[in-house]
Design an enzyme around this catalytic site. Structure first.
Site, mmCIF file in Angstrom:
data_model
loop_
_atom_site.group_PDB
_atom_site.id
_atom_site.type_symbol
_atom_site.label_atom_id
_atom_site.label_comp_id
_atom_site.label_asym_id
_atom_site.label_seq_id
_atom_site.Cartn_x
_atom_site.Cartn_y
_atom_site.Cartn_z
ATOM 1 N N ASP A 12 29.557 15.874 -33.720
ATOM 2 C CA ASP A 12 30.790 15.421 -34.345
ATOM 3 C C ASP A 12 30.441 14.157 -35.139
ATOM 4 O O ASP A 12 29.889 14.258 -36.229
ATOM 5 C CB ASP A 12 31.792 15.195 -33.201
ATOM 6 C CG ASP A 12 33.204 14.913 -33.667
ATOM 7 O OD1 ASP A 12 33.606 15.475 -34.678
ATOM 8 O OD2 ASP A 12 33.901 14.136 -32.998
ATOM 9 N N LYS A 23 30.017 19.676 -37.146
ATOM 10 C CA LYS A 23 31.182 19.240 -37.930
ATOM 11 C C LYS A 23 30.706 18.145 -38.875
ATOM 12 O O LYS A 23 30.918 16.963 -38.600
ATOM 13 C CB LYS A 23 32.226 18.610 -36.991
ATOM 14 C CG LYS A 23 33.158 19.527 -36.273
ATOM 15 C CD LYS A 23 34.234 18.647 -35.597
ATOM 16 C CE LYS A 23 34.880 19.317 -34.428
ATOM 17 N NZ LYS A 23 35.713 18.386 -33.640
ATOM 18 N N LYS A 45 28.032 18.287 -19.926
ATOM 19 C CA LYS A 45 28.038 19.639 -19.413
ATOM 20 C C LYS A 45 28.099 20.648 -20.557
ATOM 21 O O LYS A 45 27.685 21.783 -20.410
ATOM 22 C CB LYS A 45 29.271 19.854 -18.516
ATOM 23 C CG LYS A 45 29.368 18.851 -17.402
ATOM 24 C CD LYS A 45 30.752 18.976 -16.726
ATOM 25 C CE LYS A 45 31.031 17.725 -15.940
ATOM 26 N NZ LYS A 45 32.436 17.692 -15.451
ATOM 27 N N GLY A 46 28.665 20.224 -21.685
ATOM 28 C CA GLY A 46 28.986 21.153 -22.760
ATOM 29 C C GLY A 46 27.841 22.020 -23.239
ATOM 30 O O GLY A 46 28.025 23.193 -23.550
ATOM 31 N N ASP A 102 35.015 21.697 -23.896
ATOM 32 C CA ASP A 102 36.216 21.524 -23.077
ATOM 33 C C ASP A 102 37.288 20.688 -23.746
ATOM 34 O O ASP A 102 37.035 19.928 -24.679
ATOM 35 C CB ASP A 102 35.858 20.829 -21.761
ATOM 36 C CG ASP A 102 35.563 19.337 -21.977
ATOM 37 O OD1 ASP A 102 34.703 19.023 -22.822
ATOM 38 O OD2 ASP A 102 36.231 18.501 -21.330
ATOM 39 N N PHE A 153 39.713 20.650 -33.362
ATOM 40 C CA PHE A 153 39.235 20.430 -31.998
ATOM 41 C C PHE A 153 38.940 21.774 -31.348
ATOM 42 O O PHE A 153 39.816 22.605 -31.131
ATOM 43 C CB PHE A 153 40.223 19.620 -31.150
ATOM 44 C CG PHE A 153 39.574 19.127 -29.895
ATOM 45 C CD1 PHE A 153 38.824 17.948 -29.905
ATOM 46 C CD2 PHE A 153 39.642 19.856 -28.723
ATOM 47 C CE1 PHE A 153 38.164 17.509 -28.757
ATOM 48 C CE2 PHE A 153 38.983 19.423 -27.565
ATOM 49 C CZ PHE A 153 38.257 18.244 -27.593
ATOM 50 N N ARG A 174 35.936 25.572 -20.733
ATOM 51 C CA ARG A 174 34.488 25.755 -20.899
ATOM 52 C C ARG A 174 34.100 27.203 -20.630
ATOM 53 O O ARG A 174 33.098 27.706 -21.129
ATOM 54 C CB ARG A 174 33.716 24.870 -19.915
ATOM 55 C CG ARG A 174 33.857 23.377 -20.145
ATOM 56 C CD ARG A 174 32.816 22.633 -19.309
ATOM 57 N NE ARG A 174 33.106 21.219 -19.141
ATOM 58 C CZ ARG A 174 32.798 20.273 -20.026
ATOM 59 N NH1 ARG A 174 32.199 20.601 -21.152
ATOM 60 N NH2 ARG A 174 33.082 19.017 -19.785
ATOM 61 N N GLU A 188 22.310 21.082 -28.211
ATOM 62 C CA GLU A 188 23.631 20.457 -28.094
ATOM 63 C C GLU A 188 24.731 21.479 -28.339
ATOM 64 O O GLU A 188 24.531 22.463 -29.043
ATOM 65 C CB GLU A 188 23.757 19.342 -29.147
ATOM 66 C CG GLU A 188 23.653 17.940 -28.590
ATOM 67 C CD GLU A 188 24.870 17.517 -27.747
ATOM 68 O OE1 GLU A 188 25.467 18.360 -27.049
ATOM 69 O OE2 GLU A 188 25.201 16.330 -27.796
ATOM 70 N N ASP A 189 25.891 21.214 -27.792
ATOM 71 C CA ASP A 189 27.035 22.090 -28.038
ATOM 72 C C ASP A 189 27.621 21.840 -29.429
ATOM 73 O O ASP A 189 27.875 22.766 -30.190
ATOM 74 C CB ASP A 189 28.113 21.919 -26.961
ATOM 75 C CG ASP A 189 28.492 20.458 -26.693
ATOM 76 O OD1 ASP A 189 27.911 19.550 -27.325
ATOM 77 O OD2 ASP A 189 29.378 20.233 -25.850
HETATM 78 P P1 IMP Z 1 29.775 12.613 -31.120
HETATM 79 O O1 IMP Z 1 29.031 11.440 -30.528
HETATM 80 O O2 IMP Z 1 31.018 12.173 -31.836
HETATM 81 O O3 IMP Z 1 28.907 13.483 -31.975
HETATM 82 O O4 IMP Z 1 30.318 13.421 -29.869
HETATM 83 C C1 IMP Z 1 29.734 14.602 -29.476
HETATM 84 C C2 IMP Z 1 30.348 15.070 -28.169
HETATM 85 O O5 IMP Z 1 31.788 14.979 -28.194
HETATM 86 C C3 IMP Z 1 30.041 16.546 -27.978
HETATM 87 O O6 IMP Z 1 28.808 16.743 -27.322
HETATM 88 C C4 IMP Z 1 31.245 17.023 -27.189
HETATM 89 O O7 IMP Z 1 31.032 16.804 -25.810
HETATM 90 C C5 IMP Z 1 32.380 16.155 -27.687
HETATM 91 N N1 IMP Z 1 33.122 16.834 -28.774
HETATM 92 C C6 IMP Z 1 33.085 16.554 -30.104
HETATM 93 N N2 IMP Z 1 33.889 17.364 -30.816
HETATM 94 C C7 IMP Z 1 34.442 18.215 -29.915
HETATM 95 C C8 IMP Z 1 35.365 19.335 -30.038
HETATM 96 O O8 IMP Z 1 35.843 19.727 -31.111
HETATM 97 N N3 IMP Z 1 35.697 19.945 -28.864
HETATM 98 C C9 IMP Z 1 35.196 19.586 -27.654
HETATM 99 N N4 IMP Z 1 34.330 18.554 -27.499
HETATM 100 C C10 IMP Z 1 33.955 17.883 -28.616
HETATM 101 MG MG MG Z 2 28.169 17.165 -25.418
#
Ligand code: IMP
Ligand code: MG
Length: 179
Positions: free
Chosen positions: A107, A135, A47-48, A163, A156, A169, A103-104
């Site tokens: 990470d 990040k 949803k982000g 969220d 975070f 959100r 993408e939001d």
């Molecule tokens: P990744 O696979 O570790 O890159 O995860 C990415 C997803 O984790 C993002 O699309 C978010 O939904 C969630 N996420 C990662 N970091 C944060 C944060 O700081 N706050 C909220 N959601 C996050």
């Molecule tokens: Mg996401």
């Protein structure tokens, strides 16, 4: 009731709007140059990403369409395992199309890496990635976004679609959870 403590505002509404407008202009110019006259399919991960994507879409001046996917990562909710389950697939065939993933936040990048690989298997003409937040310090996957709204330190983040336990959100700005 256990109240979370939010930090100070890191990116306010005006700063976000200005950057999204810049991204929209840059992306539009790039696609106009690289794929003149061709539609762009903006794919958003629910949803982000929905809040950012809807703002970005309105700043694209090329023929832009939108579609949505919902995915969940296997494993714990705080650690990305890199194996992704598709809970809602696209309505659109992407073979031969120019795909822009909105993408939001990136990470570890593991979710996106898996997703991009599975989208390439469908034969699109191109895939580019636009993330509102990046990040880079946390990166575990070999994934490089083509467009980044803001690079942020390892906190975070909540707000503007992001969220914590489905909360925040709706905040129109970006802040972080204070430990
Ligand atoms: P990744 O696979 O570790 O890159 O995860 C990415 C997803 O984790 C993002 O699309 C978010 O939904 C969630 N996420 C990662 N970091 C944060 C944060 O700081 N706050 C909220 N959601 C996050
Ligand atoms: Mg996401």
């Amino acid at each position: 009731m256990n109240e979370d403590k939010l930090g100070t505002v890191m990116l306010d509404e005006e700063t976000i709007a200005r950057r999204v407008a810049e991204l929209g202009a840059e992306i539009s110019a790039d696609y106009e140059r690289d794929y003149p006259g061709e539609p762009v399919l903006c794919i958003t991960i629910l949803k982000g990403g929905a809040i950012f994507a809807s703002d970005l879409l309105r700043r694209l001046t090329v023929d832009a369409r939108i579609d949505f996917m919902a995915v969940s990562s296997y494993g714990s909710s705080t650690k990305s395992s890199g194996v992704v389950k598709i809970n809602k697939d696209l309505d659109t065939e992407i073979a031969g199309k120019n795909v822009l993933i909105a993408e939001d936040i990136i990470d570890s990048g593991l979710t996106l890496q898996y997703l991009v690989e599975s989208l390439w298997a469908r034969g699109p003409k191109s895939i580019r990635i636009c993330t509102f937040l990046d990040k880079p310090a946390r990166r575990k996957a070999d994934i490089k976004p083509d467009y980044v709204g803001f690079e942020i330190e390892n906190r975070f983040i909540v707000g503007y679609g992001l969220d914590f336990d489905e909360k925040y959100r709706n905040l129109p700005y970006i802040t972080c959870l204070d430990e």
